[in-house]
Design an enzyme around this catalytic site. Structure first.
Site, PDB file in Angstrom:
ATOM      1  N   ASN A 149       0.805  -1.230   0.000  1.00 59.02           N
ATOM      2  CA  ASN A 149       0.000   0.000   0.000  1.00 59.02           C
ATOM      3  C   ASN A 149       0.837   1.278   0.000  1.00 59.02           C
ATOM      4  OD1 ASN A 149       0.706  -0.663   2.666  1.00 59.02           O
ATOM      5  ND2 ASN A 149      -0.949   0.595   3.455  1.00 59.02           N
ATOM      6  N   GLY A 225       1.893  -6.133   7.216  1.00 61.71           N
ATOM      7  CA  GLY A 225       0.977  -6.728   6.241  1.00 61.71           C
ATOM      8  C   GLY A 225      -0.311  -7.144   6.919  1.00 61.71           C
ATOM      9  N   THR A 227      -3.268  -9.379   8.864  1.00 64.10           N
ATOM     10  CA  THR A 227      -3.268 -10.118  10.126  1.00 64.10           C
ATOM     11  C   THR A 227      -3.118 -11.625   9.897  1.00 64.10           C
ATOM     12  OG1 THR A 227      -4.503  -8.399  11.255  1.00 64.10           O
ATOM     13  CG2 THR A 227      -4.702 -10.617  12.169  1.00 64.10           C
ATOM     14  N   ALA A 228      -3.766 -12.172   8.859  1.00 63.85           N
ATOM     15  CA  ALA A 228      -3.668 -13.613   8.607  1.00 63.85           C
ATOM     16  C   ALA A 228      -2.217 -13.988   8.286  1.00 63.85           C
ATOM     17  CB  ALA A 228      -4.586 -14.010   7.461  1.00 63.85           C
ATOM     18  N   THR A 229      -1.546 -13.169   7.472  1.00 59.96           N
ATOM     19  CA  THR A 229      -0.132 -13.452   7.149  1.00 59.96           C
ATOM     20  C   THR A 229       0.720 -13.333   8.410  1.00 59.96           C
ATOM     21  OG1 THR A 229      -0.596 -12.309   5.065  1.00 59.96           O
ATOM     22  CG2 THR A 229       1.672 -12.953   5.446  1.00 59.96           C
ATOM     23  N   GLU A 247       3.306  -5.535  12.301  1.00 62.31           N
ATOM     24  CA  GLU A 247       2.399  -4.390  12.112  1.00 62.31           C
ATOM     25  C   GLU A 247       1.302  -4.876  11.184  1.00 62.31           C
ATOM     26  OE1 GLU A 247       2.732  -1.708  13.802  1.00 62.31           O
ATOM     27  OE2 GLU A 247       4.733  -2.154  14.562  1.00 62.31           O
ATOM     28  N   GLU A 460       7.148   0.238  16.195  1.00 63.11           N
ATOM     29  CA  GLU A 460       8.195   0.784  15.343  1.00 63.11           C
ATOM     30  C   GLU A 460       8.383   2.257  15.712  1.00 63.11           C
ATOM     31  OE1 GLU A 460       6.556  -0.190  11.410  1.00 63.11           O
ATOM     32  OE2 GLU A 460       7.976  -1.859  11.341  1.00 63.11           O
TER      33      GLU A 460
END
Ligand code: NDP
Length: 479
Positions: A149, A225, A227-229, A247, A460
């Site tokens: 993004n 990236g 949440t599932a990843t 994140e 971060e």
């Protein structure tokens, strides 16, 4: 056709297997470049190069490190226009917006270049008994994985602190938007970054990303990236005891209290809903409005959103560009259908748009405003990550807080109120890593950045990033 090659040991290289993926321009739906379709063999080559460079880089003089990272920042600034155009073509975002993001990529390097010079270790003195000091040492070879993004902006947000703290890096940009990361390699060479200190491997998440995460010698992973990843990455990295920074996604509320400055709230809510086609993890996709001003806000908001021009991202008149990929375009449209099935009323937009001329086959979606949905429905609970916002009325502060906190996410939240006490009171109660009061996306790079719940683990920014990319070692002397 341009070949987006890996950058390993300071040299551009094809993937070992010489396989290629198509890279699309989302504003016209055509393939315009080829991406190295790398695998674990390429990750291994990148690791070897990084490991070879590490002994010298970790002991490099702080001022030398500063000069190189600062030079990278200068070169990014000097190439702003070319990089912004490349980002806009690759991602679909308007070029004027890409220019700001490329500026931020330079700021990331500049910020962490100076941080390298300022970072210091703590000491703890117990008079007459002991003295302790903490060494914060580089970790070794670390992995950085970034999304599509805000491509160069987020890629550099990870790489810069990793390098500033003396680590060597193997990095993977999203295969959907690899172009500016590809161009960064040349800039790093020109800035004098020693070969092997930064290595960039392109390709698919399940192949290259997975190989990076499961590499036994890569000791830390910084990931941004979905949440599932993130869950998948944690399941591999955690049993290997790697340091992890995740994140992840968001479903951010934007709370409009009756006491707000309505004009400012409307103007900024247009941005927080639709900037970058709503493809920013910090976008406020759920607008919660105090009932007494619901209609007033709604009418003014719709009027402002109607003014947004959509189309060719290279035309500065357009406020919104294309959706990043056909897959994501279909996903966003499917959520609009879901919203209708859930009883949502489309107040504006809700359709894809055909672009003009060369953009006829681009992936454009109208800014979409939906009301009449329960806060518990899927449309209001799941991340859509596109130009879609819902409007929800609330009666009391308690209800606004309850609705805000009702999703599995907790990344960011905006509050609009001129009641100072209310602002602080509500900020304290929200389950969110970032709260903006009467503003949105105002960033100071020294602040901790990250989410709670399923929006991530770790922070971060500023010293948080410098600490993540170092290991603390306590040295104790008994007096
Ligand atoms: P993904 O999770 O799909 O991908 C992110 C990165 O991970 C990409 O480089 C991807 O590669 C890679 N990847 C995919 N699968 C694996 C795997 N099995 N192992 C290792 N790496 C893998 O996210 P998106 O790119 O779709 O980005 C959108 C998401 O990012 C949204 O949920 C958004 O909220 C979140 N985000 C969070 C931010 C934050 O700061 N909290 C900021 C920006 C975005 P590839 O693309 O090649 O598949």
């Amino acid at each position: 056709m341009i070949k987006i090659q890996n950058f390993i040991d300071g040299v551009y290289k094809d993937a070992v297997e010489n396989n290629w993926l198509d890279n699309y321009n989302p504003a016209n739906g055509t393939v315009y470049s080829m991406i190295a379709d790398s695998d674990d063999k390429d990750v291994e080559l990148a690791y070897q190069a990084a490991n070879k460079a590490y002994p010298n880089w970790k002991v490099s003089h702080l001022e030398d490190r500063f000069k190189i990272l600062n030079r990278i920042a200068e070169l990014i600034d000097l190439n702003n226009d070319a990089l912004a155009e490349a980002e806009s073509i690759d991602q679909g975002k308007p070029k004027w917006l890409a220019k700001n993001e490329i500026k931020r990529a330079a700021q990331n390097f500049r910020f962490f270049a100076t941080a390298a010079m300022q970072f210091s270790n703590e000491s703890h003195h117990n008079e007459g008994f002991s003295i302790n000091y903490t060494l914060r040492q580089s970790i070794g070879v670390v992995g950085c994985i970034s999304p599509w993004n805000l491509p160069l902006y987020l890629f550099t947000w990870k790489i810069a602190p990793a390098l500033a703290t003396g680590n060597c890096v193997v990095a993977k940009p999203s295969e959907i938007t690899p172009m500016t990361a590809f161009l960064l390699g040349k800039i790093c060479n020109e800035a004098g970054l020693p070969t092997g200190v930064l290595n960039i491997v392109h390709g698919l998440g399940p192949k290259v990303g997975n190989a990076l995460v499961s590499h036994p010698k890569i000791k830390a992973i910084s990931f941004t990236g979905g949440t599932a990843t993130g869950k998948h990455i944690a399941s591999i990295a955690a049993p290997m005891f790697k340091k992890l920074s995740l994140e992840l996604g968001g479903k951010n509320p934007n709370i409009i209290f009756a006491s707000c400055d309505l004009q400012k709230a409307v103007k900024t809510s247009v941005e927080s809903s639709f900037l970058n086609q709503g493809e920013i993890c910090l976008c406020g996709s759920r607008i919660l409005i105090e009932k007494s001003i619901y209609n007033q806000f709604k009418i003014a908001f719709i009027e402002e959103v109607k003014k947004l021009k959509i189309g060719n991202p290279l035309n500065d008149e357009n406020r919104m560009g294309a959706i990043v990929s056909k897959m994501h375009f279909d996903k966003v449209l499917s959520y609009i259908e879901l919203a209708k099935q859930e009883g949502g009323e489309i107040l504006l937009g809700g359709e894809s748009i055909k672009g003009n001329g060369d953009n006829a086959n681009g992936w454009f979606i109208q800014p979409t405003i939906i009301e009449n949905l329960s806060h518990e429905c899927r449309t209001n609970q799941e991340e859509i990550f596109g130009p879609v916002v819902t409007l929800t009325p609330f009666d009391t502060e308690d209800e606004a807080v309850m609705i805000s906190n009702s999703t599995p996410y907790g990344l960011a939240c905006s509050l609009w109120t001129n009641d100072l006490t209310q602002a602080h009171r509500v900020a304290e109660r929200l389950e969110s890593g970032i709260i903006w009061i009467n503003c949105w996306l105002v960033r100071d790079l020294r602040t901790p950045f990250g989410g709670v719940k399923q929006s991530g683990v770790g922070r971060e920014g500023g010293w948080e990033a410098m600490r993540f990319f170092t290991e603390a070692k306590n040295v104790c002397v008994k007096l």
